[in-house]
Enzyme design. Structure first.
Site, PDB file in Angstrom:
ATOM      1  N   GLU A 176       0.887  -1.178   0.000  1.00 55.69           N
ATOM      2  CA  GLU A 176       0.000   0.000   0.000  1.00 55.69           C
ATOM      3  C   GLU A 176       0.916   1.216   0.000  1.00 55.69           C
ATOM      4  OE1 GLU A 176      -3.342   0.128  -0.012  1.00 55.69           O
ATOM      5  OE2 GLU A 176      -3.758  -2.016   0.141  1.00 55.69           O
ATOM      6  N   CYS A 212      -2.173   9.559   2.663  1.00 58.06           N
ATOM      7  CA  CYS A 212      -1.743   8.972   1.386  1.00 58.06           C
ATOM      8  C   CYS A 212      -2.749   9.231   0.275  1.00 58.06           C
ATOM      9  CB  CYS A 212      -1.534   7.477   1.544  1.00 58.06           C
ATOM     10  SG  CYS A 212      -2.994   6.640   2.150  1.00 58.06           S
TER      11      CYS A 212
HETATM   12  P1  NAD Z   1       8.192   4.748   5.027  1.00 61.80           P
HETATM   13  O1  NAD Z   1       8.202   3.885   3.821  1.00 61.80           O
HETATM   14  O2  NAD Z   1       9.346   5.633   5.259  1.00 61.80           O
HETATM   15  O3  NAD Z   1       8.059   3.853   6.363  1.00 61.80           O
HETATM   16  C1  NAD Z   1       7.097   2.835   6.485  1.00 61.80           C
HETATM   17  C2  NAD Z   1       7.657   1.733   7.366  1.00 61.80           C
HETATM   18  O4  NAD Z   1       8.818   1.200   6.753  1.00 61.80           O
HETATM   19  C3  NAD Z   1       8.047   2.182   8.763  1.00 61.80           C
HETATM   20  O5  NAD Z   1       7.562   1.248   9.703  1.00 61.80           O
HETATM   21  C4  NAD Z   1       9.570   2.211   8.732  1.00 61.80           C
HETATM   22  O6  NAD Z   1      10.158   1.834   9.948  1.00 61.80           O
HETATM   23  C5  NAD Z   1       9.921   1.195   7.664  1.00 61.80           C
HETATM   24  N1  NAD Z   1      11.131   1.568   6.932  1.00 61.80           N
HETATM   25  C6  NAD Z   1      11.578   2.823   6.657  1.00 61.80           C
HETATM   26  N2  NAD Z   1      12.743   2.768   5.959  1.00 61.80           N
HETATM   27  C7  NAD Z   1      13.039   1.456   5.793  1.00 61.80           C
HETATM   28  C8  NAD Z   1      14.100   0.750   5.168  1.00 61.80           C
HETATM   29  N3  NAD Z   1      15.107   1.381   4.568  1.00 61.80           N
HETATM   30  N4  NAD Z   1      14.082  -0.595   5.190  1.00 61.80           N
HETATM   31  C9  NAD Z   1      13.072  -1.266   5.789  1.00 61.80           C
HETATM   32  N5  NAD Z   1      12.040  -0.641   6.408  1.00 61.80           N
HETATM   33  C10 NAD Z   1      12.011   0.696   6.415  1.00 61.80           C
HETATM   34  O7  NAD Z   1       6.815   5.564   4.944  1.00 61.80           O
HETATM   35  P2  NAD Z   1       6.277   6.673   5.932  1.00 61.80           P
HETATM   36  O8  NAD Z   1       7.138   7.889   5.800  1.00 61.80           O
HETATM   37  O9  NAD Z   1       6.075   6.102   7.281  1.00 61.80           O
HETATM   38  O10 NAD Z   1       4.855   6.952   5.300  1.00 61.80           O
HETATM   39  C11 NAD Z   1       4.647   7.839   4.252  1.00 61.80           C
HETATM   40  C12 NAD Z   1       4.462   7.139   2.928  1.00 61.80           C
HETATM   41  O11 NAD Z   1       3.525   6.103   3.058  1.00 61.80           O
HETATM   42  C13 NAD Z   1       3.904   8.041   1.857  1.00 61.80           C
HETATM   43  O12 NAD Z   1       4.539   7.774   0.641  1.00 61.80           O
HETATM   44  C14 NAD Z   1       2.448   7.656   1.776  1.00 61.80           C
HETATM   45  O13 NAD Z   1       1.819   7.925   0.548  1.00 61.80           O
HETATM   46  C15 NAD Z   1       2.503   6.215   2.069  1.00 61.80           C
HETATM   47  N6  NAD Z   1       1.246   5.749   2.641  1.00 61.80           N
HETATM   48  C16 NAD Z   1       0.468   4.918   1.900  1.00 61.80           C
HETATM   49  C17 NAD Z   1      -0.746   4.515   2.407  1.00 61.80           C
HETATM   50  C18 NAD Z   1      -1.666   3.604   1.636  1.00 61.80           C
HETATM   51  O14 NAD Z   1      -2.613   3.115   2.230  1.00 61.80           O
HETATM   52  N7  NAD Z   1      -1.435   3.349   0.376  1.00 61.80           N
HETATM   53  C19 NAD Z   1      -1.156   4.951   3.663  1.00 61.80           C
HETATM   54  C20 NAD Z   1      -0.322   5.788   4.376  1.00 61.80           C
HETATM   55  C21 NAD Z   1       0.887   6.178   3.862  1.00 61.80           C
END
Ligand code: NAD
Length: 479
Positions: A233, A267
């Site tokens: 997602e 998002c």
């Molecule tokens: P992110 O991808 O930075 O982090 C999400 C998760 O991944 C966190 O738990 C984090 O600890 C982990 N993570 C971060 N870097 C990592 C790495 N290098 N390796 C492994 N795991 C890692 O996202 P965010 O900043 O928390 O959220 C924002 C993003 O999420 C935006 O792009 C938004 O559009 C998207 N989002 C999508 C939805 C949806 O339902 N489609 C909902 C909310 C947010």
């Protein structure tokens, strides 16, 4: 480097290595125990699934205040938004699953072709085993617990990894899950990217990730090593189109609500606006009025207005304010990480605000003359997660829905599509793969096992190469 500095650094390194070893050991133990518990068959029972869902519902209702307080600290999220967009959504997902689960779990009988005469064909929805659910920070309750509802309903064990960027909320979730479920069934592992990487290396049976596109790729790469099925997602730039025939009053209210809720850190928030040239001026006025009516003349002073999650995102968003021309807002308070709802005009596709997912309260507006222009503009970006179109014209609606690639969306509204348990929610292409909510959550966390039960009363001879006229019969049947 002096001897003392060298020793101090060595000492820090060994502390980090020791902590990582403990974390890794803890993670491996949880995963092993969950696999053992899953094999016992307990989580597959309807009564166990229903009871777990009920317990989750009760614990959420009982601890609403604690969760609200944590989100107030993490994001300055208001009690209203916390209930409407986080706790309330999870509760309604739980109630929907409890109501329909018995029916969802029933094996589905399907037709059987003539070639299979005498046999019976069934599809069983069976759990995968142990699921890893990784969440982001922007809706840290909803986006970790709504997938969990699907995992439990489908009969799986689960490990939750909430975002480290909303630590208070992550801690409350961890405490509540720990007091409600044994970790062999549902566990929470807290930590940053490194912890997530350790989790991704474990042999989970399903991975459900919500977050950014770059991390989505890391998750998929890890899943590829073990051929673990994934749901991603992700995000992207979701356009919002206001056509010449739109109801401008309603459009302004619904767009202001969808864009500036959670300070735009959603998002599925409209990322940028396409407004038809003929209605741009009146619409802009109404949009500003609608925004002010939601958050007051000075949103920075409004205690109900959400703040930006951290300094890094604040600086990124502040950078957008020097692009285009600010026609509303533009003020910020760095000490509280707050940015006013801001509308920009004259931003160009070469500006970063038009190239990156905004994920904040900055709203660029582009005017257009033809829908062809709009479709061309949207297609320059990767597939949006959502698209919103305000029009009274069915033909325009059909054209956009049929010819533009995006995850899902609304006509004459924003965001509301994700609140319906009857509509699967998910992206397409770079905005994600797979979907959930309502029955789609149950389906996502279930493997569809096809079973054909053959009759033993007779044995059709034509399948065997030595059957008389076998080839002729086969040709007729399979044609
Ligand atoms: P992110 O991808 O930075 O982090 C999400 C998760 O991944 C966190 O738990 C984090 O600890 C982990 N993570 C971060 N870097 C990592 C790495 N290098 N390796 C492994 N795991 C890692 O996202 P965010 O900043 O928390 O959220 C924002 C993003 O999420 C935006 O792009 C938004 O559009 C998207 N989002 C999508 C939805 C949806 O339902 N489609 C909902 C909310 C947010």
């Amino acid at each position: 480097m002096s001897g003392i500095l060298f020793l101090r650094k060595k000492c820090q390194q060994s502390i980090i290595q020791e902590r990582e070893a403990i974390d890794l050991e803890k993670i491996q133990k949880i995963v092993e125990n969950q696999q053992r518990f899953y094999q016992s068959g307990v989580t597959r029972q309807l009564s166990v699934r229903i009871s777990a869902l009920k317990r989750l519902k009760t614990v959420l209702m009982k601890n609403e205040q604690q969760l609200t307080a944590a989100l107030k600290v993490d994001l300055n999220k208001s009690a209203y938004e916390t209930y409407a967009s986080e706790i309330g959504i999870v509760l309604s997902e739980i109630s929907f699953a409890i109501k329909h689960l018995k029916k969802w779990m029933k094996p589905v009988k399907v037709k059987t072709p003539m070639t299979h005469l005498g046999s019976k064909s069934m599809i069983y929805s069976v759990p995968y085993g142990s699921a890893l659910i990784i969440g982001p920070w922007n809706y840290p309750i909803q986006l970790i617990l709504a997938p969990l509802v699907g995992a439990i309903a489908a009969g799986n064990c689960a490990v939750l990894k909430p975002s480290e960027l909303t630590p208070q909320t992550a801690q409350v979730i961890s405490d509540l899950i720990e007091e409600t479920f044994p970790s062999d069934y549902i566990a929470v592992v807290q930590g940053d990217a490194d912890t997530t990487q350790s989790l991704l290396a474990e042999p989970f049976d399903y991975m459900f990730f919500t977050g950014s596109v770059p991390v989505g790729k890391i998750v998929m790469e890890a899943a590829a090593q073990t051929l673990t099925p994934v749901t991603l997602e992700l995000g992207g730039k979701s356009p919002c189109i206001v056509h010449a025939d739109a109801d401008l009053d309603l459009a302004a209210k619904r767009i202001a609500w969808g864009k500036f809720m959670n300070a735009g850190q959603t998002c599925v928030a409209p990322d940028y606006l396409y407004v038809h040239k003929s209605v741009k001026e009146p619409f802009l006025k109404k949009l500003i009025q609608a925004t002010q009516s939601l958050y007051g003349q000075n949103a920075l002073e409004n205690s109900e207005y959400t703040h930006i999650v951290n300094g890094k995102h604040f600086q990124r968003l502040k950078g957008y304010l020097s692009e285009g021309e600010i026609v509303h807002g533009g003020h910020f308070d760095e000490s509280r990480l707050a940015i006013e709802p801001t509308i920009l005009e004259k931003a160009d596709w070469t500006d970063t605000v038009m190239q990156e997912e905004i994920f904040g309260p900055v709203f660029p507006l582009i005017e257009y003359e033809t829908l062809a222009e709009v479709m061309e503009g949207i297609s320059k970006n990767p597939n949006p997660l959502s698209l919103y179109l305000f029009t009274q014209n069915q033909k325009i609606e059909d054209t956009i829905v049929q010819s533009v690639s995006f995850g899902g969306g609304c006509i004459n509204d924003t965001i509301f599509h994700i609140i319906s348990p009857y509509l699967p929610f998910g992206g397409v292409g770079s905005s994600g793969m797979g979907s959930y909510h309502g029955k789609a959550s149950f389906d996502t966390f279930s493997h569809q096992k096809s079973i054909m039960t053959q009759t033993t009363r007779f044995d059709n001879p034509y399948r065997y190469p030595n059957a008389k006229n076998g080839l002729q019969v086969l040709r007729r049947l399979l044609k």
